[in-house]
Design a protein around this motif. Structure first.
Motif, PDB file in Angstrom:
ATOM      1  N   ILE A  89       0.889  -1.162   0.000  1.00  0.00           N
ATOM      2  CA  ILE A  89       0.000   0.000   0.000  1.00  0.00           C
ATOM      3  C   ILE A  89       0.927   1.211   0.000  1.00  0.00           C
ATOM      4  CG2 ILE A  89      -1.783   1.255   1.303  1.00  0.00           C
ATOM      5  CD1 ILE A  89      -2.768  -1.483   0.391  1.00  0.00           C
ATOM      6  N   LEU A 102      -3.617   2.249  -3.551  1.00  0.00           N
ATOM      7  CA  LEU A 102      -4.277   3.298  -2.758  1.00  0.00           C
ATOM      8  C   LEU A 102      -3.739   4.714  -2.960  1.00  0.00           C
ATOM      9  CD1 LEU A 102      -5.393   2.190   0.835  1.00  0.00           C
ATOM     10  CD2 LEU A 102      -6.794   2.610  -1.184  1.00  0.00           C
ATOM     11  N   HIS A 110     -14.773   1.915   4.583  1.00  0.00           N
ATOM     12  CA  HIS A 110     -15.050   0.677   3.856  1.00  0.00           C
ATOM     13  C   HIS A 110     -14.692  -0.557   4.677  1.00  0.00           C
ATOM     14  CE1 HIS A 110     -10.788   1.457   3.000  1.00  0.00           C
ATOM     15  NE2 HIS A 110     -10.654   0.130   2.875  1.00  0.00           N
ATOM     16  N   ASP A 112     -12.853  -4.140   3.715  1.00  0.00           N
ATOM     17  CA  ASP A 112     -12.021  -4.599   2.600  1.00  0.00           C
ATOM     18  C   ASP A 112     -12.719  -5.692   1.793  1.00  0.00           C
ATOM     19  OD1 ASP A 112      -9.851  -2.908   2.945  1.00  0.00           O
ATOM     20  OD2 ASP A 112      -8.861  -4.267   4.360  1.00  0.00           O
ATOM     21  N   LEU A 125      -1.409  -4.557   8.789  1.00  0.00           N
ATOM     22  CA  LEU A 125      -0.769  -3.502   8.006  1.00  0.00           C
ATOM     23  C   LEU A 125       0.450  -3.009   8.789  1.00  0.00           C
ATOM     24  CD1 LEU A 125      -1.283  -1.801   5.385  1.00  0.00           C
ATOM     25  CD2 LEU A 125      -2.590  -0.215   6.798  1.00  0.00           C
ATOM     26  N   THR A 137      -5.219   6.565   9.853  1.00  0.00           N
ATOM     27  CA  THR A 137      -6.224   5.551   9.541  1.00  0.00           C
ATOM     28  C   THR A 137      -7.208   5.456  10.698  1.00  0.00           C
ATOM     29  OG1 THR A 137      -4.498   4.364   8.349  1.00  0.00           O
ATOM     30  CG2 THR A 137      -6.548   3.168   8.747  1.00  0.00           C
ATOM     31  N   TRP A 246       0.192   7.134  12.445  1.00  0.00           N
ATOM     32  CA  TRP A 246       1.231   6.123  12.279  1.00  0.00           C
ATOM     33  C   TRP A 246       2.628   6.605  12.654  1.00  0.00           C
ATOM     34  CZ3 TRP A 246       0.215   1.154  10.647  1.00  0.00           C
ATOM     35  CH2 TRP A 246      -1.062   0.920  10.136  1.00  0.00           C
ATOM     36  N   TRP A 254      -6.608  -5.425  11.901  1.00  0.00           N
ATOM     37  CA  TRP A 254      -8.037  -5.174  12.116  1.00  0.00           C
ATOM     38  C   TRP A 254      -8.850  -6.386  11.721  1.00  0.00           C
ATOM     39  CZ3 TRP A 254      -5.470  -2.278   8.226  1.00  0.00           C
ATOM     40  CH2 TRP A 254      -5.898  -2.495   6.912  1.00  0.00           C
ATOM     41  N   HIS A 261     -12.865   0.758   8.123  1.00  0.00           N
ATOM     42  CA  HIS A 261     -11.764   1.710   8.239  1.00  0.00           C
ATOM     43  C   HIS A 261     -11.785   2.716   7.102  1.00  0.00           C
ATOM     44  CE1 HIS A 261     -10.291  -1.741   5.913  1.00  0.00           C
ATOM     45  NE2 HIS A 261      -9.469  -0.903   5.286  1.00  0.00           N
ATOM     46  N   ARG A 263      -9.011   6.125   5.465  1.00  0.00           N
ATOM     47  CA  ARG A 263      -7.693   6.738   5.582  1.00  0.00           C
ATOM     48  C   ARG A 263      -7.739   8.169   5.094  1.00  0.00           C
ATOM     49  NH1 ARG A 263      -3.112   5.187   1.529  1.00  0.00           N
ATOM     50  NH2 ARG A 263      -4.164   6.858   0.387  1.00  0.00           N
ATOM     51  N   ARG A 272       4.765   7.179   1.567  1.00  0.00           N
ATOM     52  CA  ARG A 272       4.120   6.295   2.554  1.00  0.00           C
ATOM     53  C   ARG A 272       4.197   4.880   1.998  1.00  0.00           C
ATOM     54  NH1 ARG A 272      -1.222   4.388   4.175  1.00  0.00           N
ATOM     55  NH2 ARG A 272      -1.866   5.048   6.248  1.00  0.00           N
ATOM     56  N   ARG A 276       1.116  -5.211   3.682  1.00  0.00           N
ATOM     57  CA  ARG A 276      -0.127  -5.747   4.251  1.00  0.00           C
ATOM     58  C   ARG A 276      -0.291  -7.225   3.950  1.00  0.00           C
ATOM     59  NH1 ARG A 276      -6.113  -4.128   2.284  1.00  0.00           N
ATOM     60  NH2 ARG A 276      -5.878  -6.096   1.209  1.00  0.00           N
TER      61      ARG A 276
HETATM   62  C1  OGA Z   1      -6.126  -1.173   3.292  1.00  0.00           C
HETATM   63  C2  OGA Z   1      -6.389   0.190   3.674  1.00  0.00           C
HETATM   64  C3  OGA Z   1      -5.490   2.046   4.867  1.00  0.00           C
HETATM   65  C4  OGA Z   1      -4.162   2.687   5.076  1.00  0.00           C
HETATM   66  O1  OGA Z   1      -4.938  -1.565   3.268  1.00  0.00           O
HETATM   67  O2  OGA Z   1      -7.096  -1.907   3.026  1.00  0.00           O
HETATM   68  O3  OGA Z   1      -7.506   0.636   3.593  1.00  0.00           O
HETATM   69  O4  OGA Z   1      -4.027   3.384   6.065  1.00  0.00           O
HETATM   70  N1  OGA Z   1      -5.337   0.866   4.145  1.00  0.00           N
HETATM   71  O5  OGA Z   1      -3.277   2.511   4.246  1.00  0.00           O
END
Ligand code: OGA
Ligand code: MN
Length: 296
Positions: A89, A102, A110, A112, A125, A137, A246, A254, A261, A263, A272, A276
């Motif tokens: 990500i 992302l 959402h 996932d 993550l 997040t 973070w 999670w 969640h 972001r 960033r 994951r």
């Molecule tokens: C994910 C997501 C959020 C983030 O990995 O499914 O929504 O903080 N990540 O990167």
């Protein structure tokens, strides 16, 4: 040193201390983490220095790992990866190609991959690089969202399903190979019960995927929109949320069956990078009178 568990908010989330994920953990330690996870929905474990095999090994102690989802970037392609179980990500672009999914945009609330028949049970993550600001997040507690629903709404939704849109990515972009939805009664994606029994805890959670293009079959579009707005307002009420800012070396895990969640966006000029993993999940079901099963 034993495992410590410190709740992070009234809504959900706990920080786990006293563990080094780079070391092999015994079954008792894994069980303690698992129990805390089932109670608090989202766990934070700080100050970890782990590589991909260690992240994969730790994640695999909690269930069967899923492969990284196809289409993790807008064009449906990702750079070659060494480990099939790792999803990157990231907003970082190398040689003209994003190294992960992302980007840097906001990702709205959402669950996932809930447009799938069997959405993942959970994700882990792990942060390798984080921007100086932004990219926080947030998580919301879907048990609590159910519990605070007015009784008439609880009764109304217990036999209803909702369609979980398959056309949009978590960042809101159109997924490769899909047409934009113009009529929500034709939204493609899995139909899941609005109330979901958690297969481990036996508790009832409200189960929503994403708001855009959602629809409740059997209702008029107007009725569906009104009911969905009510459900979403309960789920994302400020008192039902915990937000994580973070640091490098944080691992957040999670439970995708009872927490949603989102972001925040961040400046694209900063980097960033997160790695994951995700665990395979069950076919969502609702069993009103089900007794809590014994722990998995
Ligand atoms: C994910 C997501 C959020 C983030 O990995 O499914 O929504 O903080 N990540 O990167
Ligand atoms: Mn997500």
């Amino acid at each position: 040193m034993g495992v410590t568990v410190h709740p992070l908010s009234d809504a959900l989330g706990a920080e786990i201390g006293g563990v080094d994920l780079g070391e092999p953990l015994d079954d008792g330690t894994i069980q303690e983490i698992h129990d805390a996870w089932m109670e608090h929905l989202v766990l934070l474990i700080r100050d970890q220095t782990i590589d991909d095999p260690q992240l994969v090994a730790f994640s695999g102690r909690f269930g069967e790992l899923d492969g990284a989802p196809i289409g993790a970037t807008p064009d449906g392609k990702v750079s070659a990866r060494e480990y099939n179980e790792i999803t990157v990500i990231s907003n970082v672009v190398e040689n003209g190609r994003p190294i992960g999914g992302l980007g840097n945009a906001e990702s709205d609330w959402h669950t996932d991959m809930s447009s799938y028949e069997k959405p993942p049970a959970a994700s882990m993550l792990y942060s390798l690089e984080i921007p100086p600001t932004g990219g926080d997040t947030s998580f919301c507690n879907m048990y609590r969202a159910y519990e605070v629903l007015p009784e008439d709404i609880k009764a109304r939704v217990q036999d209803l399903k909702a369609v979980h849109d398959a056309t949009l990515t978590s960042a809101g972009g159109l997924r490769h190979g899909f047409e934009p939805v113009t009529d929500v009664t034709k939204t493609p994606g899995a139909h899941h019960p609005i109330l979901r029994t958690h297969p481990v805890t036996g508790r009832t959670a409200l189960f929503l995927g994403r708001r855009t293009n959602a629809y409740i079959p059997g209702l008029s579009v107007k009725e569906s929109e009104e009911l969905l707005d009510t459900l979403w307002a309960c789920a994302t009420a400020p008192e039902n949320i915990w937000t994580h800012t973070w640091k490098v070396g944080d691992l957040v895990m999670w439970d995708n069956r009872c927490a949603m969640h989102r972001r925040d966006e961040f400046d694209h000029s900063s980097r960033r990078i997160m790695h994951r993993t995700q665990l395979k999940g069950n076919h969502p079901y609702y069993a009103a009178a089900e007794a809590a099963p014994t722990a998995a």
